[in-house]
Design a protein around this motif. Structure first.
Motif, PDB file in Angstrom:
ATOM      1  N   MET A   1       0.810  -1.145  -0.121  1.00 45.44           N
ATOM      2  CA  MET A   1      -0.073   0.068  -0.132  1.00 45.44           C
ATOM      3  C   MET A   1       0.908   1.201   0.032  1.00 45.44           C
ATOM      4  O   MET A   1       1.892   1.292   0.683  1.00 45.44           O
ATOM      5  CB  MET A   1      -0.801   0.041   1.356  1.00 45.44           C
ATOM      6  N   ASP A   2       0.523   1.955  -1.020  1.00 44.90           N
ATOM      7  CA  ASP A   2       1.273   3.514  -0.826  1.00 44.90           C
ATOM      8  C   ASP A   2       0.408   4.576  -0.304  1.00 44.90           C
ATOM      9  O   ASP A   2      -0.738   4.979  -0.632  1.00 44.90           O
ATOM     10  CB  ASP A   2       1.716   3.723  -2.475  1.00 44.90           C
ATOM     11  N   VAL A   3       1.145   5.313   0.609  1.00 46.57           N
ATOM     12  CA  VAL A   3       0.204   6.251   1.278  1.00 46.57           C
ATOM     13  C   VAL A   3       0.804   7.602   1.188  1.00 46.57           C
ATOM     14  O   VAL A   3       2.209   7.816   1.511  1.00 46.57           O
ATOM     15  CB  VAL A   3       0.187   5.927   2.836  1.00 46.57           C
ATOM     16  N   LEU A   4       0.105   8.748   0.657  1.00 46.37           N
ATOM     17  CA  LEU A   4       0.390  10.044   0.484  1.00 46.37           C
ATOM     18  C   LEU A   4       0.128  10.793   2.064  1.00 46.37           C
ATOM     19  O   LEU A   4      -0.815  10.924   2.260  1.00 46.37           O
ATOM     20  CB  LEU A   4      -0.062  10.765  -0.476  1.00 46.37           C
ATOM     21  N   VAL A   5       1.224  11.509   2.299  1.00 42.54           N
ATOM     22  CA  VAL A   5       0.993  12.427   3.551  1.00 42.54           C
ATOM     23  C   VAL A   5       1.424  13.904   3.221  1.00 42.54           C
ATOM     24  O   VAL A   5       2.571  14.080   3.283  1.00 42.54           O
ATOM     25  CB  VAL A   5       1.670  11.755   4.863  1.00 42.54           C
ATOM     26  N   PRO A   6       0.433  14.565   2.737  1.00 45.54           N
ATOM     27  CA  PRO A   6       0.977  16.119   2.783  1.00 45.54           C
ATOM     28  C   PRO A   6       1.026  16.719   4.210  1.00 45.54           C
ATOM     29  O   PRO A   6       0.354  16.690   4.987  1.00 45.54           O
ATOM     30  CB  PRO A   6      -0.535  16.640   2.054  1.00 45.54           C
ATOM     31  N   ILE A   7       2.032  17.592   4.404  1.00 45.74           N
ATOM     32  CA  ILE A   7       2.344  18.451   5.391  1.00 45.74           C
ATOM     33  C   ILE A   7       2.207  19.719   5.351  1.00 45.74           C
ATOM     34  O   ILE A   7       2.854  20.054   4.033  1.00 45.74           O
ATOM     35  CB  ILE A   7       3.565  17.780   6.199  1.00 45.74           C
ATOM     36  N   ASP A   8       2.127  20.587   5.916  1.00 47.57           N
ATOM     37  CA  ASP A   8       2.216  22.073   5.755  1.00 47.57           C
ATOM     38  C   ASP A   8       2.824  22.645   7.092  1.00 47.57           C
ATOM     39  O   ASP A   8       2.792  24.104   7.042  1.00 47.57           O
ATOM     40  CB  ASP A   8       0.738  22.700   5.499  1.00 47.57           C
ATOM     41  N   GLY A   9       3.562  22.102   7.768  1.00 48.27           N
ATOM     42  CA  GLY A   9       4.209  22.635   8.916  1.00 48.27           C
ATOM     43  C   GLY A   9       3.429  22.768  10.180  1.00 48.27           C
ATOM     44  O   GLY A   9       3.893  23.242  11.129  1.00 48.27           O
ATOM     45  N   SER A  10       2.174  22.841  10.087  1.00 45.14           N
ATOM     46  CA  SER A  10       1.180  22.997  11.224  1.00 45.14           C
ATOM     47  C   SER A  10       1.415  21.739  12.372  1.00 45.14           C
ATOM     48  O   SER A  10       1.697  20.766  12.036  1.00 45.14           O
ATOM     49  CB  SER A  10      -0.114  23.140  10.908  1.00 45.14           C
ATOM     50  N   GLU A  11       1.034  21.873  13.373  1.00 44.12           N
ATOM     51  CA  GLU A  11       1.251  20.812  14.484  1.00 44.12           C
ATOM     52  C   GLU A  11      -0.012  19.834  14.188  1.00 44.12           C
ATOM     53  O   GLU A  11       0.420  18.376  14.339  1.00 44.12           O
ATOM     54  CB  GLU A  11       0.622  21.278  15.785  1.00 44.12           C
ATOM     55  N   CYS A  12      -1.130  20.052  13.537  1.00 42.60           N
ATOM     56  CA  CYS A  12      -1.866  18.938  13.116  1.00 42.60           C
ATOM     57  C   CYS A  12      -1.386  17.998  11.934  1.00 42.60           C
ATOM     58  O   CYS A  12      -1.686  16.968  11.805  1.00 42.60           O
ATOM     59  CB  CYS A  12      -3.427  19.595  12.655  1.00 42.60           C
ATOM     60  N   SER A  13      -0.659  18.942  11.089  1.00 41.67           N
ATOM     61  CA  SER A  13      -0.150  17.914   9.883  1.00 41.67           C
ATOM     62  C   SER A  13       0.891  17.098  10.631  1.00 41.67           C
ATOM     63  O   SER A  13       1.172  16.030   9.904  1.00 41.67           O
ATOM     64  CB  SER A  13       0.524  18.857   8.932  1.00 41.67           C
ATOM     65  N   PHE A  14       1.585  17.545  11.541  1.00 42.45           N
ATOM     66  CA  PHE A  14       2.694  16.753  12.127  1.00 42.45           C
ATOM     67  C   PHE A  14       2.079  15.619  12.920  1.00 42.45           C
ATOM     68  O   PHE A  14       2.594  14.360  13.286  1.00 42.45           O
ATOM     69  CB  PHE A  14       3.795  17.392  13.038  1.00 42.45           C
ATOM     70  N   ARG A  15       0.860  15.793  13.538  1.00 40.29           N
ATOM     71  CA  ARG A  15       0.055  14.813  14.236  1.00 40.29           C
ATOM     72  C   ARG A  15      -0.315  13.807  13.228  1.00 40.29           C
ATOM     73  O   ARG A  15      -0.119  12.299  13.639  1.00 40.29           O
ATOM     74  CB  ARG A  15      -1.098  15.229  14.956  1.00 40.29           C
ATOM     75  N   ALA A  16      -0.673  14.269  12.039  1.00 43.46           N
ATOM     76  CA  ALA A  16      -1.040  13.284  10.805  1.00 43.46           C
ATOM     77  C   ALA A  16       0.052  12.479  10.492  1.00 43.46           C
ATOM     78  O   ALA A  16      -0.034  11.151  10.444  1.00 43.46           O
ATOM     79  CB  ALA A  16      -1.635  14.065   9.702  1.00 43.46           C
ATOM     80  N   LEU A  17       1.318  13.201  10.424  1.00 39.43           N
ATOM     81  CA  LEU A  17       2.582  12.463  10.175  1.00 39.43           C
ATOM     82  C   LEU A  17       3.039  11.366  11.218  1.00 39.43           C
ATOM     83  O   LEU A  17       3.250  10.058  10.826  1.00 39.43           O
ATOM     84  CB  LEU A  17       3.818  13.418   9.993  1.00 39.43           C
ATOM     85  N   ASP A  18       2.711  11.763  12.406  1.00 36.10           N
ATOM     86  CA  ASP A  18       2.866  10.726  13.609  1.00 36.10           C
ATOM     87  C   ASP A  18       2.053   9.324  13.343  1.00 36.10           C
ATOM     88  O   ASP A  18       2.519   8.231  13.472  1.00 36.10           O
ATOM     89  CB  ASP A  18       2.682  11.320  14.863  1.00 36.10           C
TER      90      ASP A  18
ATOM     91  N   ILE B   1      10.352  22.697   7.815  1.00 39.15           N
ATOM     92  CA  ILE B   1       9.226  21.753   7.902  1.00 39.15           C
ATOM     93  C   ILE B   1       9.819  20.189   7.286  1.00 39.15           C
ATOM     94  O   ILE B   1       9.721  19.173   7.790  1.00 39.15           O
ATOM     95  CB  ILE B   1       8.237  22.184   7.018  1.00 39.15           C
ATOM     96  N   LEU B   2      10.647  20.288   6.101  1.00 46.72           N
ATOM     97  CA  LEU B   2      11.112  19.038   5.733  1.00 46.72           C
ATOM     98  C   LEU B   2      12.280  18.392   6.806  1.00 46.72           C
ATOM     99  O   LEU B   2      12.061  17.240   6.811  1.00 46.72           O
ATOM    100  CB  LEU B   2      11.973  19.402   4.333  1.00 46.72           C
ATOM    101  N   THR B   3      12.892  19.268   7.233  1.00 42.99           N
ATOM    102  CA  THR B   3      13.996  18.760   8.430  1.00 42.99           C
ATOM    103  C   THR B   3      13.007  18.106   9.441  1.00 42.99           C
ATOM    104  O   THR B   3      13.323  16.837   9.938  1.00 42.99           O
ATOM    105  CB  THR B   3      14.742  19.982   9.040  1.00 42.99           C
ATOM    106  N   ARG B   4      12.272  18.862  10.106  1.00 41.83           N
ATOM    107  CA  ARG B   4      11.309  18.108  10.942  1.00 41.83           C
ATOM    108  C   ARG B   4      10.591  16.848  10.811  1.00 41.83           C
ATOM    109  O   ARG B   4      10.694  15.882  11.260  1.00 41.83           O
ATOM    110  CB  ARG B   4      10.401  19.148  11.620  1.00 41.83           C
ATOM    111  N   ALA B   5      10.045  17.080   9.491  1.00 42.35           N
ATOM    112  CA  ALA B   5       9.403  15.579   8.915  1.00 42.35           C
ATOM    113  C   ALA B   5      10.527  14.388   8.776  1.00 42.35           C
ATOM    114  O   ALA B   5      10.189  13.454   9.257  1.00 42.35           O
ATOM    115  CB  ALA B   5       8.982  16.060   7.380  1.00 42.35           C
ATOM    116  N   ARG B   6      11.828  14.849   8.341  1.00 42.86           N
ATOM    117  CA  ARG B   6      12.870  13.756   8.186  1.00 42.86           C
ATOM    118  C   ARG B   6      13.012  13.132   9.796  1.00 42.86           C
ATOM    119  O   ARG B   6      12.993  11.857   9.883  1.00 42.86           O
ATOM    120  CB  ARG B   6      14.061  14.210   7.930  1.00 42.86           C
TER     121      ARG B   6
END
Length: 130
Positions: A1-18, A47-52
């Motif tokens: 399964m391939d999952v796309l996770v768009p992030i925008d730097g907000s806390e809710c986008s990082f909760r979604a990434l978690d 944003i990209l560094t935090r995501a990494r």
């Protein structure tokens, strides 16, 4: 399964990434993380560094992508939603996991919502993380 996770730097986008990292572990899914911006800046780098860091801590071996769109000035949330849908179609993603900003009716009417655009399109299963 391939999952796309768009992030925008907000806390809710990082909760979604978690959440997506946990989801990937449970369902043996491949994560694809993307941040949309009109240009690369120090803020996009942060944003990209935090995501990494989140991905690395979760044991996920993928590199977040920066996707630029010079037309993000007008109704950016709706435009991001459309860009996500284009990526889903082009790359055949099976699922989208994303955060959603809590906003009132007036904010949504003026600014739109990337999550709402994707859900209403009914083209791919979506998990929304508040």
């Amino acid at each position: 399964m391939d999952v796309l996770v768009p992030i925008d730097g907000s806390e809710c986008s990082f909760r979604a990434l978690d959440f997506a990292v946990q989801f990937a572990g449970q369902f043996d899914a491949a994560l694809h993380v993307v941040h949309f911006s009109d240009e690369a800046t120090d803020a996009t780098d942060e944003i990209l560094t935090r995501a990494r860091e989140v991905l690395e801590e979760g044991g996920v071996k993928t590199d977040p992508e920066l996707a630029t769109d010079k037309q993000l000035e007008f109704r950016p949330s709706e435009r991001v939603g459309e860009n996500v849908l284009k990526m889903v179609e082009k790359n055949g993603y099976d699922h989208v996991i994303m955060g959603h900003h809590e906003s009132g009716t007036i904010d949504r009417a003026i600014l739109g919502s990337a999550a709402e655009t994707i859900v209403r399109a009914e083209k791919v299963p979506v998990t929304i993380v508040p």
